[in-house]
Design an enzyme around this catalytic site. Structure first.
Site, PDB file in Angstrom:
ATOM      1  CG  HIS A 146      -4.637  -6.926 -14.569  1.00  0.00           C
ATOM      2  ND1 HIS A 146      -5.897  -7.035 -15.089  1.00  0.00           N
ATOM      3  CD2 HIS A 146      -4.796  -6.838 -13.223  1.00  0.00           C
ATOM      4  CE1 HIS A 146      -6.785  -7.023 -14.101  1.00  0.00           C
ATOM      5  NE2 HIS A 146      -6.143  -6.904 -12.951  1.00  0.00           N
TER       6      HIS A 146
ATOM      7  CE  LYS B 262      -5.339 -10.989 -13.983  1.00  0.00           C
ATOM      8  NZ  LYS B 262      -5.234 -11.852 -12.800  1.00  0.00           N
TER       9      LYS B 262
HETATM   10  N1  LIG Z   1      -8.647 -11.165  -5.518  1.00  0.00           N
HETATM   11  C1  LIG Z   1      -7.838 -10.110  -5.497  1.00  0.00           C
HETATM   12  O1  LIG Z   1      -8.148  -9.046  -4.926  1.00  0.00           O
HETATM   13  C2  LIG Z   1      -6.507 -10.236  -6.151  1.00  0.00           C
HETATM   14  C3  LIG Z   1      -6.162 -11.412  -6.748  1.00  0.00           C
HETATM   15  N2  LIG Z   1      -4.919 -11.596  -7.270  1.00  0.00           N
HETATM   16  C4  LIG Z   1      -4.640 -12.944  -7.764  1.00  0.00           C
HETATM   17  O2  LIG Z   1      -3.731 -13.565  -6.854  1.00  0.00           O
HETATM   18  C5  LIG Z   1      -2.921 -14.492  -7.550  1.00  0.00           C
HETATM   19  C6  LIG Z   1      -1.461 -14.198  -7.274  1.00  0.00           C
HETATM   20  O3  LIG Z   1      -1.120 -12.940  -7.826  1.00  0.00           O
HETATM   21  P1  LIG Z   1       0.370 -12.368  -7.698  1.00  0.00           P
HETATM   22  O4  LIG Z   1       0.743 -12.234  -6.266  1.00  0.00           O
HETATM   23  O5  LIG Z   1       0.429 -11.181  -8.578  1.00  0.00           O
HETATM   24  O6  LIG Z   1       1.186 -13.576  -8.385  1.00  0.00           O
HETATM   25  P2  LIG Z   1       2.669 -14.072  -8.087  1.00  0.00           P
HETATM   26  O7  LIG Z   1       3.007 -15.008  -9.182  1.00  0.00           O
HETATM   27  O8  LIG Z   1       3.552 -12.896  -7.823  1.00  0.00           O
HETATM   28  O9  LIG Z   1       2.526 -14.867  -6.702  1.00  0.00           O
HETATM   29  C7  LIG Z   1       2.014 -16.152  -6.558  1.00  0.00           C
HETATM   30  C8  LIG Z   1       2.897 -16.868  -5.568  1.00  0.00           C
HETATM   31  O10 LIG Z   1       2.316 -18.115  -5.220  1.00  0.00           O
HETATM   32  C9  LIG Z   1       3.339 -19.084  -5.270  1.00  0.00           C
HETATM   33  N3  LIG Z   1       2.839 -20.440  -5.434  1.00  0.00           N
HETATM   34  C10 LIG Z   1       2.332 -21.019  -6.537  1.00  0.00           C
HETATM   35  N4  LIG Z   1       2.037 -22.308  -6.292  1.00  0.00           N
HETATM   36  C11 LIG Z   1       2.353 -22.535  -4.996  1.00  0.00           C
HETATM   37  C12 LIG Z   1       2.282 -23.670  -4.146  1.00  0.00           C
HETATM   38  N5  LIG Z   1       1.830 -24.853  -4.581  1.00  0.00           N
HETATM   39  N6  LIG Z   1       2.700 -23.556  -2.870  1.00  0.00           N
HETATM   40  C13 LIG Z   1       3.160 -22.377  -2.402  1.00  0.00           C
HETATM   41  N7  LIG Z   1       3.271 -21.269  -3.156  1.00  0.00           N
HETATM   42  C14 LIG Z   1       2.853 -21.343  -4.439  1.00  0.00           C
HETATM   43  C15 LIG Z   1       4.209 -18.655  -6.447  1.00  0.00           C
HETATM   44  O11 LIG Z   1       5.443 -19.315  -6.449  1.00  0.00           O
HETATM   45  P3  LIG Z   1       6.176 -19.573  -7.879  1.00  0.00           P
HETATM   46  O12 LIG Z   1       6.539 -18.230  -8.390  1.00  0.00           O
HETATM   47  O13 LIG Z   1       7.331 -20.435  -7.488  1.00  0.00           O
HETATM   48  O14 LIG Z   1       5.179 -20.267  -8.746  1.00  0.00           O
HETATM   49  C16 LIG Z   1       4.291 -17.164  -6.172  1.00  0.00           C
HETATM   50  O15 LIG Z   1       5.296 -16.852  -5.234  1.00  0.00           O
HETATM   51  C17 LIG Z   1      -3.331 -14.397  -9.019  1.00  0.00           C
HETATM   52  O16 LIG Z   1      -4.289 -15.406  -9.297  1.00  0.00           O
HETATM   53  C18 LIG Z   1      -3.977 -13.012  -9.100  1.00  0.00           C
HETATM   54  O17 LIG Z   1      -4.891 -12.892 -10.148  1.00  0.00           O
HETATM   55  C19 LIG Z   1      -3.973 -10.622  -7.243  1.00  0.00           C
HETATM   56  C20 LIG Z   1      -4.267  -9.406  -6.687  1.00  0.00           C
HETATM   57  C21 LIG Z   1      -5.557  -9.111  -6.109  1.00  0.00           C
HETATM   58  O1  LIG Z   2      -3.246 -10.519 -11.070  1.00  0.00           O
HETATM   59  C1  LIG Z   2      -3.441  -9.377 -10.581  1.00  0.00           C
HETATM   60  O2  LIG Z   2      -2.528  -8.563 -10.429  1.00  0.00           O
HETATM   61  C2  LIG Z   2      -4.796  -9.028 -10.159  1.00  0.00           C
HETATM   62  N1  LIG Z   2      -5.692  -9.975 -10.186  1.00  0.00           N
HETATM   63  C3  LIG Z   2      -7.054  -9.868  -9.823  1.00  0.00           C
HETATM   64  C4  LIG Z   2      -7.938 -10.143 -11.023  1.00  0.00           C
HETATM   65  O3  LIG Z   2      -7.677 -11.138 -11.742  1.00  0.00           O
HETATM   66  O4  LIG Z   2      -8.878  -9.396 -11.257  1.00  0.00           O
HETATM   67  C5  LIG Z   2      -7.380  -8.607  -9.072  1.00  0.00           C
HETATM   68  C6  LIG Z   2      -6.582  -7.396  -9.451  1.00  0.00           C
HETATM   69  O5  LIG Z   2      -7.160  -6.812 -10.572  1.00  0.00           O
HETATM   70  C7  LIG Z   2      -5.102  -7.681  -9.635  1.00  0.00           C
END
Ligand SMILES: NC(=O)C1=CN([C@@H]2O[C@H](COP(=O)(O)OP(=O)(O)OC[C@H]3O[C@@H](n4cnc5c(N)ncnc54)[C@H](OP(=O)(O)O)[C@@H]3O)[C@@H](O)[C@H]2O)C=CC1
Ligand SMILES: O=C(O)C1=N[C@H](C(=O)O)C[C@H](O)C1
Length: 265
Positions: free
Chosen positions: A154, A158
């Site tokens: 990734h 991450k």
């Molecule tokens: N299941 C799936 O298909 C996928 C899962 N993911 C997962 O999704 C999650 C997020 O990924 P990603 O978008 O890349 O991460 P980012 O860090 O870009 O986004 C997370 C966001 O959530 C915000 N946040 C954190 N805590 C709070 C809170 N208490 N209230 C409101 N907002 C909050 C963060 O703010 P701040 O920066 O201020 O902390 C940030 O803007 C990860 O756990 C990732 O592994 C990602 C892609 C696909």
């Molecule tokens: O953090 C990410 O970017 C992603 N998180 C998910 C994971 O932990 O597998 C899904 C995807 O691979 C992207």
């Protein structure tokens, strides 16, 4: 379906805002960021790089949840557990893409699912969930002379490892073999590790650059190797899956569901 996106400024948050704005039958009811975020007060559409949507980002979820049908949540474990308790109070659909949960977090999500419809998956894409089915089948077919290793890469930002997807694929392999992942998983190796224990399911983590998400499950046997892989090229695949999950869960009873339920796999 009226949807709230939490973590609106994140990589996935902005992708979800775009996906909701484009989806037929869905509207963006609200967008949430943490208190103190520079995104508070900004228009969610402008934040996501599309036109103005007339939806300001706020830090107050409950008033939005009570008038919404669902929440799309790709944030962080502590935030998701707190949102799950609010979604349960509001009796709405909670789609959870967040990864990196502890056992205690998962227990709290299970408790919330007595009142809300939760759909949680470490990967919301169609491709990975199909791959999990293939991994289960191959693991069930091959004996322990084939060692199973899950490899993931990734982007450099991450924060959790192994990825949620790697754990999902490892779980599929363990189910195929009819063993417990907790008892067979090896997430780190360093120094003089000794020979590989038969039946272990190993994980290897790479981080770097802007990689959206690459996963391979390797079955390494005597003189041959089978590799099943998925390469995510665009985060839109996860956003599309999350929307599908929300729409699927709309008329379901409270419970904890997975993408295999949503996709009928
Ligand atoms: N299941 C799936 O298909 C996928 C899962 N993911 C997962 O999704 C999650 C997020 O990924 P990603 O978008 O890349 O991460 P980012 O860090 O870009 O986004 C997370 C966001 O959530 C915000 N946040 C954190 N805590 C709070 C809170 N208490 N209230 C409101 N907002 C909050 C963060 O703010 P701040 O920066 O201020 O902390 C940030 O803007 C990860 O756990 C990732 O592994 C990602 C892609 C696909
Ligand atoms: O953090 C990410 O970017 C992603 N998180 C998910 C994971 O932990 O597998 C899904 C995807 O691979 C992207």
């Amino acid at each position: 379906m009226k949807l709230v996106v939490v973590g609106a400024e994140g990589r996935m948050g902005r992708m979800l805002i775009r996906a909701v704005a484009e989806a037929e039958g869905c509207s963006l009811h609200g967008a949430i960021e943490r208190a103190g975020s520079p995104a508070i007060g900004r228009d969610a559409g402008l934040l996501a790089g599309i036109g103005e949507l007339g939806v300001p980002v706020t830090d107050d979820p409950l008033p939005l949840f009570v008038a919404a049908d669902g929440v799309l949540d790709f944030t962080a474990p502590a935030a998701t557990v707190a949102f799950a308790e609010l979604a349960a109070q509001a009796r709405i659909v909670h789609v959870i893409g967040t990864t990196g949960f502890s056992e205690d977090d998962l227990e709290r999500l299970r408790a919330a699912s007595f009142h809300a419809r939760l759909v949680r998956s470490g990967n919301m894409s169609l491709g990975v969930n199909l791959l999990a089915g293939l991994v289960r089948k191959v693991a069930a077919t091959l004996g322990e002379e084939f060692d199973i290793e899950v490899l993931e890469m990734h982007h450099r930002m991450k924060v959790d490892a192994p990825s949620g997807t790697a754990l999902l694929l490892g779980e599929a392999a363990a189910q195929g073999r009819n063993v417990s992942l907790a008892e067979t998983s090896v997430a780190t190796r360093e120094g003089h590790t000794g020979a590989r224990r038969p039946g272990d399911i190993g994980f290897a983590t790479l981080r770097g650059g802007s990689v959206v998400g690459d996963h391979s499950v390797i079955f390494a046997g005597p003189s041959e190797r089978i590799t099943l892989s998925h390469h995510a090229e665009d985060r839109a695949i996860f956003a599309r899956g999350a929307l599908k999950a929300a729409q699927w869960a709309f008329d379901k009873p409270p419970g904890l569901y997975g993408m295999d339920d949503v996709l009928g796999l």
